[in-house]
Write a protein that holds these residues in place. Sequence first.
Motif, short mmCIF file in Angstrom:
data_model
loop_
_atom_site.label_atom_id
_atom_site.label_comp_id
_atom_site.label_asym_id
_atom_site.label_seq_id
_atom_site.Cartn_x
_atom_site.Cartn_y
_atom_site.Cartn_z
N ASN A 118 85.79 -15.45 -0.68
CA ASN A 118 86.82 -16.47 -0.77
C ASN A 118 87.05 -16.76 -2.25
N LYS A 119 87.93 -17.70 -2.49
CA LYS A 119 88.34 -18.00 -3.86
C LYS A 119 87.14 -18.31 -4.77
N ASP A 120 86.15 -19.00 -4.22
CA ASP A 120 85.04 -19.45 -5.05
C ASP A 120 83.86 -18.51 -5.06
N SER A 121 83.76 -17.70 -4.02
CA SER A 121 82.64 -16.78 -3.98
C SER A 121 83.17 -15.36 -3.80
N HIS A 122 83.10 -14.61 -4.86
CA HIS A 122 83.78 -13.33 -4.89
C HIS A 122 82.90 -12.38 -5.71
N VAL A 123 81.62 -12.33 -5.31
CA VAL A 123 80.68 -11.52 -6.06
C VAL A 123 80.28 -10.33 -5.21
N HIS A 124 80.36 -9.16 -5.79
CA HIS A 124 80.04 -7.96 -5.05
C HIS A 124 78.84 -7.26 -5.66
N ASP A 125 77.96 -6.77 -4.82
CA ASP A 125 76.90 -5.94 -5.37
C ASP A 125 76.86 -4.59 -4.67
N THR A 149 75.13 -14.36 -17.86
CA THR A 149 75.55 -14.60 -16.48
C THR A 149 76.34 -13.38 -16.03
N ILE A 150 75.86 -12.73 -14.99
CA ILE A 150 76.53 -11.51 -14.54
C ILE A 150 77.42 -11.82 -13.34
N HIS A 151 78.68 -11.46 -13.46
CA HIS A 151 79.66 -11.74 -12.41
C HIS A 151 79.95 -10.54 -11.53
N ASP A 211 92.28 -14.77 -5.05
CA ASP A 211 92.02 -15.46 -3.80
C ASP A 211 90.85 -14.88 -3.01
N GLY A 212 90.22 -13.85 -3.53
CA GLY A 212 89.07 -13.28 -2.86
C GLY A 212 89.40 -12.39 -1.68
#
Length: 127
Positions: free
Chosen positions: A74-81, A110-112, A52-53
């Motif tokens: 959020n559920k759809d955007s959960h990318v950390h750098d 594709t890097i997640h 669920d992010g």
Amino acid sequence: MGIQRKTSTIGLLLDQFKKSNQAIAAVELVDRLKEKVNKTTVYRALERLEDDGLVHSFLDRDGIKRYAICQDCNKDSHVHDHPHFQCTNCGKVDCLEEASVNIPKISGRTIHKTDVLLQGICETCSV
Ligand SMILES: [Zn+2]
Ligand SMILES: [Zn+2]
Ligand SMILES: [Zn+2]
């Protein structure tokens, strides 16, 4: 015991993360909640929270899985750098939200996520 609040495992876990901004080992969370929730339920709730992010996970220098709260995911955007930091003196692990790791662009890939663990001495230990 005071008034029993109706709390779900999810709520209990989020309370743990709200207490400090440190990353908490999954095994530590299981231990803290062992009076109320069994191990399987804790692990399942952590997976749910991650889907669920709300939290993200990574491995510390001992290969222990740790969870930390997400700031704006959020559920759809959960990318950390952002990298994580582990103090080699006190063992504290937290998110370095102010820093970011350059994720390379590689054709065909594709890097997640990126998992960078910086190690050193934290502000408390360097005094
Ligand atoms: Zn996240
Ligand atoms: Zn320290
Ligand atoms: Zn983090």
